[in-house]
Write a protein that holds these residues in place. Structure first.
Motif, PDB file in Angstrom:
ATOM      1  N   THR A  90       0.833  -1.209   0.000  1.00 60.46           N
ATOM      2  CA  THR A  90       0.000   0.000   0.000  1.00 60.46           C
ATOM      3  C   THR A  90       0.865   1.256   0.000  1.00 60.46           C
ATOM      4  O   THR A  90       0.623   2.190  -0.776  1.00 60.46           O
ATOM      5  N   GLU A  91       1.873   1.285   0.848  1.00 60.63           N
ATOM      6  CA  GLU A  91       2.765   2.452   0.906  1.00 60.63           C
ATOM      7  C   GLU A  91       3.486   2.652  -0.421  1.00 60.63           C
ATOM      8  O   GLU A  91       3.615   3.790  -0.906  1.00 60.63           O
ATOM      9  N   MET A  92       3.961   1.566  -1.005  1.00 63.82           N
ATOM     10  CA  MET A  92       4.660   1.664  -2.285  1.00 63.82           C
ATOM     11  C   MET A  92       3.715   2.147  -3.382  1.00 63.82           C
ATOM     12  O   MET A  92       4.117   2.935  -4.246  1.00 63.82           O
ATOM     13  N   GLN A  94       0.999   4.063  -2.969  1.00 67.41           N
ATOM     14  CA  GLN A  94       0.668   5.465  -2.724  1.00 67.41           C
ATOM     15  C   GLN A  94       1.814   6.411  -3.089  1.00 67.41           C
ATOM     16  O   GLN A  94       1.579   7.525  -3.551  1.00 67.41           O
ATOM     17  N   SER A  95       3.042   5.972  -2.906  1.00 56.54           N
ATOM     18  CA  SER A  95       4.206   6.818  -3.208  1.00 56.54           C
ATOM     19  C   SER A  95       4.628   6.738  -4.677  1.00 56.54           C
ATOM     20  O   SER A  95       5.470   7.515  -5.119  1.00 56.54           O
ATOM     21  N   GLY A  96       4.076   5.777  -5.414  1.00 58.41           N
ATOM     22  CA  GLY A  96       4.477   5.571  -6.801  1.00 58.41           C
ATOM     23  C   GLY A  96       5.610   4.573  -6.960  1.00 58.41           C
ATOM     24  O   GLY A  96       5.992   4.222  -8.080  1.00 58.41           O
ATOM     25  N   GLU A  97       6.160   4.095  -5.835  1.00 55.20           N
ATOM     26  CA  GLU A  97       7.282   3.156  -5.900  1.00 55.20           C
ATOM     27  C   GLU A  97       6.900   1.809  -6.515  1.00 55.20           C
ATOM     28  O   GLU A  97       7.729   1.164  -7.159  1.00 55.20           O
ATOM     29  N   ASP A 100       6.938   2.196 -10.177  1.00 49.35           N
ATOM     30  CA  ASP A 100       8.352   2.283 -10.563  1.00 49.35           C
ATOM     31  C   ASP A 100       9.017   0.911 -10.554  1.00 49.35           C
ATOM     32  O   ASP A 100       9.809   0.591 -11.447  1.00 49.35           O
ATOM     33  N   THR A 113      -1.803   6.313 -12.345  1.00 49.09           N
ATOM     34  CA  THR A 113      -1.037   6.483 -11.119  1.00 49.09           C
ATOM     35  C   THR A 113      -1.913   7.038  -9.997  1.00 49.09           C
ATOM     36  O   THR A 113      -1.412   7.524  -9.004  1.00 49.09           O
ATOM     37  N   VAL A 115      -4.264   7.272  -6.758  1.00 47.89           N
ATOM     38  CA  VAL A 115      -4.299   6.567  -5.481  1.00 47.89           C
ATOM     39  C   VAL A 115      -5.685   6.000  -5.296  1.00 47.89           C
ATOM     40  O   VAL A 115      -6.680   6.697  -5.462  1.00 47.89           O
TER      41      VAL A 115
END
Length: 116
Positions: A90-92, A94-97, A100, A113, A115
């Motif tokens: 989830t964190e990845m 939300q950050s776009g990671e 990537d 992209t 959220v």
């Protein structure tokens, strides 16, 4: 199935599929909120992935925890590499990671992209 046979089976799944989600339930019928959240993220990104229901086989449920040295389900693998569980995914996302990572590993996905 022996412990080694389970480990070999898990290794084969994560090495032959670009993205693997070990989860409770299936993508169509997740059986926990954390698994459901990861399904929503992967579906939103338009990623093809193999979903494996750990509730169908206790040996796989226990085996994947040992394989990754990670105590919880769901677990996400990308190109054979353990990414993490629901919180990390989830964190990845939300950050776009996460997008990537898919780009770096050559995993096809939708170009959105937003959220979720």
């Amino acid at each position: 199935m022996s412990d080694q046979a389970v480990t070999d089976w898990i290794r084969k799944q994560v090495s032959t599929n670009d993205v693997v989600l070990f989860m409770k339930g299936t993508r169509d019928t997740p059986r926990c909120g954390f698994s459901s959240r990861v399904v929503q993220i992967l579906d939103h990104l338009g990623v093809e992935y193999e979903d494996i229901d750990v509730l169908a086989d206790v040996a796989i449920r226990d085996g994947v925890k040992q394989f990754s040295n990670w105590p919880t389900i769901p677990q996400v693998y990308v190109k054979g590499e353990f990414v993490g569980g629901c919180d990390i995914t989830t964190e990845m996302f939300q950050s776009g990671e996460l997008k990537d990572l898919f780009d770096q590993k050559g995993v096809k996905h939708a170009s959105t992209t937003q959220v979720a």
